[in-house]
Write an enzyme that holds these catalytic residues in place. Structure first.
Site, PDB file in Angstrom:
ATOM      1  N   HIS A  14       0.852  -1.203   0.000  1.00  0.00           N
ATOM      2  CA  HIS A  14       0.000   0.000   0.000  1.00  0.00           C
ATOM      3  C   HIS A  14       0.886   1.251   0.000  1.00  0.00           C
ATOM      4  O   HIS A  14       1.434   1.628   1.040  1.00  0.00           O
ATOM      5  CB  HIS A  14      -0.915   0.008   1.233  1.00  0.00           C
ATOM      6  N   ASP A 248       1.296   2.586   3.644  1.00  0.00           N
ATOM      7  CA  ASP A 248       0.465   3.759   3.390  1.00  0.00           C
ATOM      8  C   ASP A 248       1.304   5.028   3.411  1.00  0.00           C
ATOM      9  O   ASP A 248       0.837   6.072   3.867  1.00  0.00           O
ATOM     10  CB  ASP A 248      -0.698   3.855   4.387  1.00  0.00           C
TER      11      ASP A 248
HETATM   12  O1  DOR Z   1      -3.739   9.638   5.422  1.00  0.00           O
HETATM   13  C1  DOR Z   1      -4.031   9.275   4.293  1.00  0.00           C
HETATM   14  N1  DOR Z   1      -3.418   9.801   3.208  1.00  0.00           N
HETATM   15  N2  DOR Z   1      -4.982   8.373   4.119  1.00  0.00           N
HETATM   16  C2  DOR Z   1      -5.461   8.052   2.908  1.00  0.00           C
HETATM   17  O2  DOR Z   1      -6.343   7.237   2.840  1.00  0.00           O
HETATM   18  C3  DOR Z   1      -4.946   8.722   1.707  1.00  0.00           C
HETATM   19  C4  DOR Z   1      -3.600   9.249   1.915  1.00  0.00           C
HETATM   20  C5  DOR Z   1      -3.179  10.227   0.851  1.00  0.00           C
HETATM   21  O3  DOR Z   1      -3.369   9.955  -0.329  1.00  0.00           O
HETATM   22  O4  DOR Z   1      -2.610  11.262   1.207  1.00  0.00           O
HETATM   23 ZN    ZN Z   2      -3.468   5.005   1.491  1.00  0.00          ZN
END
Ligand code: DOR
Ligand code: ZN
Length: 349
Positions: A14, A248
């Site tokens: 991710h 993430d």
């Molecule tokens: O904190 C986040 N940033 N959560 C997400 O789901 C998207 C991501 C982003 O694209 O900046």
């Molecule tokens: Zn994300």
């Protein structure tokens, strides 16, 4: 405590790499650590077509230094009325590895996301038949629901019915932040996986407000109470096949986070494996890091594990505090702040 740790090269299931100058600045940090990464499609505009994903994949490859071997795995951004034919074509052509469900307005660049699961049912049926996993941002967007409850409510209101309606669909609950999320994944072995970020393993919601508001600890889903962080640590370090690494990593320039309405996202790519190793060491589970980082993800996606080995060293974290982004805003260099937990990290990559 061992002074080194050797494991198969990990993958990141991710990642947000962005585009343009941001992509050029960020891609190397993910490619240094990981062999493959699932690339999030929430660009502006979002990646919804096979041709767009192919072009984006080319830009990513061009942004990675030639001496690094890195494979971007592309995902389709689901919108209302997502075209089953486009999903199948991209899967058959080896472009899409999965599709991403953003509930509309749940997070960064999700304005084109899905407003009701009915509107993607045909696409999900096609994915179910084709064996194409669905990656879920698991939060309801109802403003009446408290921000700290949005994941748990999503499980009941949206995900449970979705599993029933599409019994063959493989689903990843992305960036789990609650013990309810952990339990939900565990209750669906064989068809569900869950990714866990280094930052949600490292701090709870108190950190966001410690001594003042700290925008670099703000992401979505937002960090929860300590009991939830502990549940995530148990899940990640359990060795259980359903849980795997997904950072993430979500870069935003410092000026867009340090302002009156700061963006959500933690940029952790330069420190990801170091922070995961620290967490696993604290939990006396370094022997299970390889399962979480290098084995469980490929098995879920039906891909071979990487053969190459990498080594982590027990040594104070050696990573930049920020990364420059040349070429933004008429030539002005801006910077992205690199995630650093409040507690010491004693691993180096
Ligand atoms: O904190 C986040 N940033 N959560 C997400 O789901 C998207 C991501 C982003 O694209 O900046
Ligand atoms: Zn994300």
């Amino acid at each position: 405590m061992p002074s080194t740790l050797t494991l198969r090269r990990p993958d990141d299931w991710h990642v947000h790499l962005r585009d343009g100058a941001m992509l050029k600045a960020c891609a190397v940090h993910t490619a240094r650590q990981f062999a493959r990464a699932i690339i999030m499609p929430n660009l502006v505009p979002p990646v919804t077509k096979v041709a767009e994903a192919v072009a984006y994949r080319d830009r990513i490859r061009a942004a990675v230094p030639a001496d690094l071997k890195f494979e971007p795995l592309m995902t389709c951004y689901l919108t209302d009325g997502a075209d089953p034919a486009e999903l199948l074509r991209g899967k058959n052509e080896g472009v899409w590895v999965a599709a991403k469900l953003y509930p509309a307005h749940a997070t960064t660049n999700s304005a084109h996301g899905v407003t009701s699961m009915d509107r993607v049912a045909k696409g999900l049926e096609a994915m179910e038949k084709a064996g194409m996993p669905l990656l879920v941002h698991g939060e309801v967007t109802d403003p009446e629901v408290d921000i700290f409850d949005r994941e748990a409510v999503f499980l009941d209101k949206t995900l449970a019915p979705l599993l029933k309606r599409h019994p063959g669909l493989k689903i990843v609950l992305e960036h789990i932040t609650t013990r309810e999320g952990v339990a939900f994944v565990e209750a669906n072995p064989g068809r569900m996986g869950g990714t866990i970020t280094p930052h949600h393993l490292s701090y709870n919601r108190n950190a966001i407000f410690k001594g003042g508001i700290r925008p670099h600890f703000y992401c979505l889903p937002i960090a929860k109470r300590e009991e939830h962080r502990l549940a995530l640590r148990r899940a990640a370090t359990s060795g259980g096949a359903q849980f795997f690494l997904g950072t993430d990593t979500a870069p935003h320039t410092a000026d867009t986070k340090e302002c009156a309405c700061g963006c959500a996202g933690v940029f952790n790519a330069p420190v990801a494996m170091q922070v995961y190793a620290q967490v696993f060491a604290e939990e006396n589970a370094l022997d299970r890091l390889e399962a979480f980082a290098s084995l469980n993800g490929p098995r879920f996606y039906g891909l071979p594990a990487n053969e190459e080995r990498v080594m982590l060293r027990a040594a104070a974290l050696d990573a930049p505090e920020s990364v420059d982004v040349p070429g933004l805003a008429a030539g002005l260099a801006k910077t992205i702040t690199v995630f650093r937990p409040d507690t010491p990290v004693g691993w180096s990559f």
